[in-house]
Scaffold this motif. Sequence first.
Motif, PDB file in Angstrom:
ATOM      1  N   PRO A   1       6.532  -0.993 -64.303  1.00  0.00           N
ATOM      2  CA  PRO A   1       7.833  -1.511 -64.757  1.00  0.00           C
ATOM      3  C   PRO A   1       8.526  -0.539 -65.699  1.00  0.00           C
ATOM      4  O   PRO A   1       7.882   0.312 -66.334  1.00  0.00           O
ATOM      5  CB  PRO A   1       7.446  -2.805 -65.481  1.00  0.00           C
ATOM      6  CG  PRO A   1       6.055  -2.538 -65.994  1.00  0.00           C
ATOM      7  CD  PRO A   1       5.406  -1.733 -64.907  1.00  0.00           C
ATOM      8  N   ASP A   2       9.837  -0.674 -65.805  1.00  0.00           N
ATOM      9  CA  ASP A   2      10.597   0.148 -66.735  1.00  0.00           C
ATOM     10  C   ASP A   2      10.499  -0.401 -68.161  1.00  0.00           C
ATOM     11  O   ASP A   2      10.545   0.354 -69.125  1.00  0.00           O
ATOM     12  CB  ASP A   2      12.076   0.188 -66.324  1.00  0.00           C
ATOM     13  CG  ASP A   2      12.265   0.700 -64.911  1.00  0.00           C
ATOM     14  OD1 ASP A   2      11.807   1.825 -64.628  1.00  0.00           O
ATOM     15  OD2 ASP A   2      12.847  -0.021 -64.084  1.00  0.00           O
ATOM     16  N   LEU A   3      10.374  -1.727 -68.259  1.00  0.00           N
ATOM     17  CA  LEU A   3      10.401  -2.399 -69.551  1.00  0.00           C
ATOM     18  C   LEU A   3       9.399  -3.544 -69.554  1.00  0.00           C
ATOM     19  O   LEU A   3       9.313  -4.302 -68.581  1.00  0.00           O
ATOM     20  CB  LEU A   3      11.809  -2.942 -69.814  1.00  0.00           C
ATOM     21  CG  LEU A   3      12.043  -3.773 -71.078  1.00  0.00           C
ATOM     22  CD1 LEU A   3      11.875  -2.923 -72.326  1.00  0.00           C
ATOM     23  CD2 LEU A   3      13.441  -4.408 -71.054  1.00  0.00           C
ATOM     24  N   VAL A   4       8.641  -3.649 -70.642  1.00  0.00           N
ATOM     25  CA  VAL A   4       7.697  -4.758 -70.807  1.00  0.00           C
ATOM     26  C   VAL A   4       8.092  -5.544 -72.052  1.00  0.00           C
ATOM     27  O   VAL A   4       8.212  -4.987 -73.137  1.00  0.00           O
ATOM     28  CB  VAL A   4       6.245  -4.254 -70.956  1.00  0.00           C
ATOM     29  CG1 VAL A   4       5.295  -5.436 -71.199  1.00  0.00           C
ATOM     30  CG2 VAL A   4       5.813  -3.479 -69.719  1.00  0.00           C
ATOM     31  N   LEU A   5       8.317  -6.849 -71.877  1.00  0.00           N
ATOM     32  CA  LEU A   5       8.538  -7.751 -73.005  1.00  0.00           C
ATOM     33  C   LEU A   5       7.208  -8.426 -73.282  1.00  0.00           C
ATOM     34  O   LEU A   5       6.698  -9.176 -72.444  1.00  0.00           O
ATOM     35  CB  LEU A   5       9.622  -8.783 -72.665  1.00  0.00           C
ATOM     36  CG  LEU A   5      10.980  -8.204 -72.259  1.00  0.00           C
ATOM     37  CD1 LEU A   5      11.973  -9.335 -72.001  1.00  0.00           C
ATOM     38  CD2 LEU A   5      11.516  -7.251 -73.327  1.00  0.00           C
ATOM     39  N   LEU A   6       6.636  -8.155 -74.448  1.00  0.00           N
ATOM     40  CA  LEU A   6       5.224  -8.445 -74.700  1.00  0.00           C
ATOM     41  C   LEU A   6       5.036  -9.346 -75.912  1.00  0.00           C
ATOM     42  O   LEU A   6       5.465  -9.014 -77.020  1.00  0.00           O
ATOM     43  CB  LEU A   6       4.491  -7.114 -74.902  1.00  0.00           C
ATOM     44  CG  LEU A   6       2.997  -7.121 -75.188  1.00  0.00           C
ATOM     45  CD1 LEU A   6       2.224  -7.754 -74.031  1.00  0.00           C
ATOM     46  CD2 LEU A   6       2.512  -5.681 -75.422  1.00  0.00           C
ATOM     47  N   ASP A   7       4.376 -10.479 -75.692  1.00  0.00           N
ATOM     48  CA  ASP A   7       4.020 -11.378 -76.790  1.00  0.00           C
ATOM     49  C   ASP A   7       2.934 -10.713 -77.635  1.00  0.00           C
ATOM     50  O   ASP A   7       2.086  -9.974 -77.117  1.00  0.00           O
ATOM     51  CB  ASP A   7       3.515 -12.701 -76.210  1.00  0.00           C
ATOM     52  CG  ASP A   7       3.294 -13.769 -77.268  1.00  0.00           C
ATOM     53  OD1 ASP A   7       3.840 -13.632 -78.383  1.00  0.00           O
ATOM     54  OD2 ASP A   7       2.576 -14.738 -76.987  1.00  0.00           O
ATOM     55  N   LEU A   8       2.943 -10.965 -78.941  1.00  0.00           N
ATOM     56  CA  LEU A   8       1.950 -10.338 -79.824  1.00  0.00           C
ATOM     57  C   LEU A   8       0.636 -11.110 -79.850  1.00  0.00           C
ATOM     58  O   LEU A   8      -0.437 -10.538 -79.685  1.00  0.00           O
ATOM     59  CB  LEU A   8       2.517 -10.223 -81.247  1.00  0.00           C
ATOM     60  CG  LEU A   8       1.587  -9.615 -82.298  1.00  0.00           C
ATOM     61  CD1 LEU A   8       1.086  -8.237 -81.880  1.00  0.00           C
ATOM     62  CD2 LEU A   8       2.291  -9.546 -83.650  1.00  0.00           C
ATOM     63  N   ASN A   9       0.711 -12.405 -80.064  1.00  0.00           N
ATOM     64  CA  ASN A   9      -0.506 -13.213 -80.238  1.00  0.00           C
ATOM     65  C   ASN A   9      -0.821 -13.983 -78.966  1.00  0.00           C
ATOM     66  O   ASN A   9      -0.163 -14.974 -78.649  1.00  0.00           O
ATOM     67  CB  ASN A   9      -0.323 -14.175 -81.423  1.00  0.00           C
ATOM     68  CG  ASN A   9      -0.132 -13.437 -82.736  1.00  0.00           C
ATOM     69  OD1 ASN A   9      -0.883 -12.528 -83.060  1.00  0.00           O
ATOM     70  ND2 ASN A   9       0.890 -13.812 -83.487  1.00  0.00           N
ATOM     71  N   MET A  10      -1.834 -13.492 -78.251  1.00  0.00           N
ATOM     72  CA  MET A  10      -2.278 -14.141 -77.019  1.00  0.00           C
ATOM     73  C   MET A  10      -3.794 -14.238 -77.015  1.00  0.00           C
ATOM     74  O   MET A  10      -4.473 -13.475 -77.702  1.00  0.00           O
ATOM     75  CB  MET A  10      -1.819 -13.334 -75.790  1.00  0.00           C
ATOM     76  CG  MET A  10      -0.326 -13.149 -75.658  1.00  0.00           C
ATOM     77  SD  MET A  10       0.122 -12.192 -74.170  1.00  0.00           S
ATOM     78  CE  MET A  10      -0.486 -10.550 -74.647  1.00  0.00           C
ATOM     79  N   LYS A  11      -4.314 -15.172 -76.256  1.00  0.00           N
ATOM     80  CA  LYS A  11      -5.764 -15.262 -76.096  1.00  0.00           C
ATOM     81  C   LYS A  11      -6.249 -14.050 -75.309  1.00  0.00           C
ATOM     82  O   LYS A  11      -5.558 -13.531 -74.445  1.00  0.00           O
ATOM     83  CB  LYS A  11      -6.134 -16.549 -75.358  1.00  0.00           C
ATOM     84  CG  LYS A  11      -5.826 -17.824 -76.141  1.00  0.00           C
ATOM     85  CD  LYS A  11      -6.225 -19.071 -75.362  1.00  0.00           C
ATOM     86  CE  LYS A  11      -5.927 -20.330 -76.150  1.00  0.00           C
ATOM     87  NZ  LYS A  11      -6.266 -21.564 -75.389  1.00  0.00           N
TER      88      LYS A  11
END
Length: 209
Positions: free
Chosen positions: A52-62
């Motif tokens: 992908p060109d861009l990743v929107l990433l959550d910080l706190n995940m299991k």
Amino acid sequence: MNDTVIRVLIVDDHPLMRRGLHQLLQLDSRFQVVAEASNGTEALTLARQIQPDLVLLDLNMKGLSGLETLQILRSESIPCRVVILTVSDSRSDFFTLLDAGVDGYLLKDGEPEQMLAQIINVAEGGQAFSDTMQLWRENRAWQGDPFAILTVRELDVLKEVARGLSNKEVSENLSISEQTVKVHIRSVLRKLNVRSRVAATVLWLESHQ
């Protein structure tokens, strides 16, 4: 960015958040959500496959955290821009992610229109940080050696670039691939908050006169 399609991977362990981000990105036709993931492990598998060109990433995940996921993305030189979306306004979290090479750090409670504008800025090659984080970042830059946040290898690459060498020459001198040189240069520009290798060279030469 112009009319280029920006292929986006959304990573968040909350389905409602993923749906909300998907709907937000649909407001700009240049974004194409190509995949969604609910955890870091799944995100890495998808990122390797679809680039992908861009990743929107959550910080706190299991499982793998956003930080660990980002570190692996960078270590594998997957050429994507990454924006952390989080509820954490922790100074230590922010600086840890900044040093790991994140392109944006946005709080989830931000206004949707502003968040979209910030995501667009990252997609166009810039950076985006929530207001408080931007102030922390600016204060930190003035307080110390701006090169202290570079890794040893990034410093090696910057020194070679400052000598006026091409990517190919740098790769030969350091025994790394040209692609790896490009990844390190992008990271150096991001960390030094400059837009070109010329600006990075000038900054380096001025500080080592």
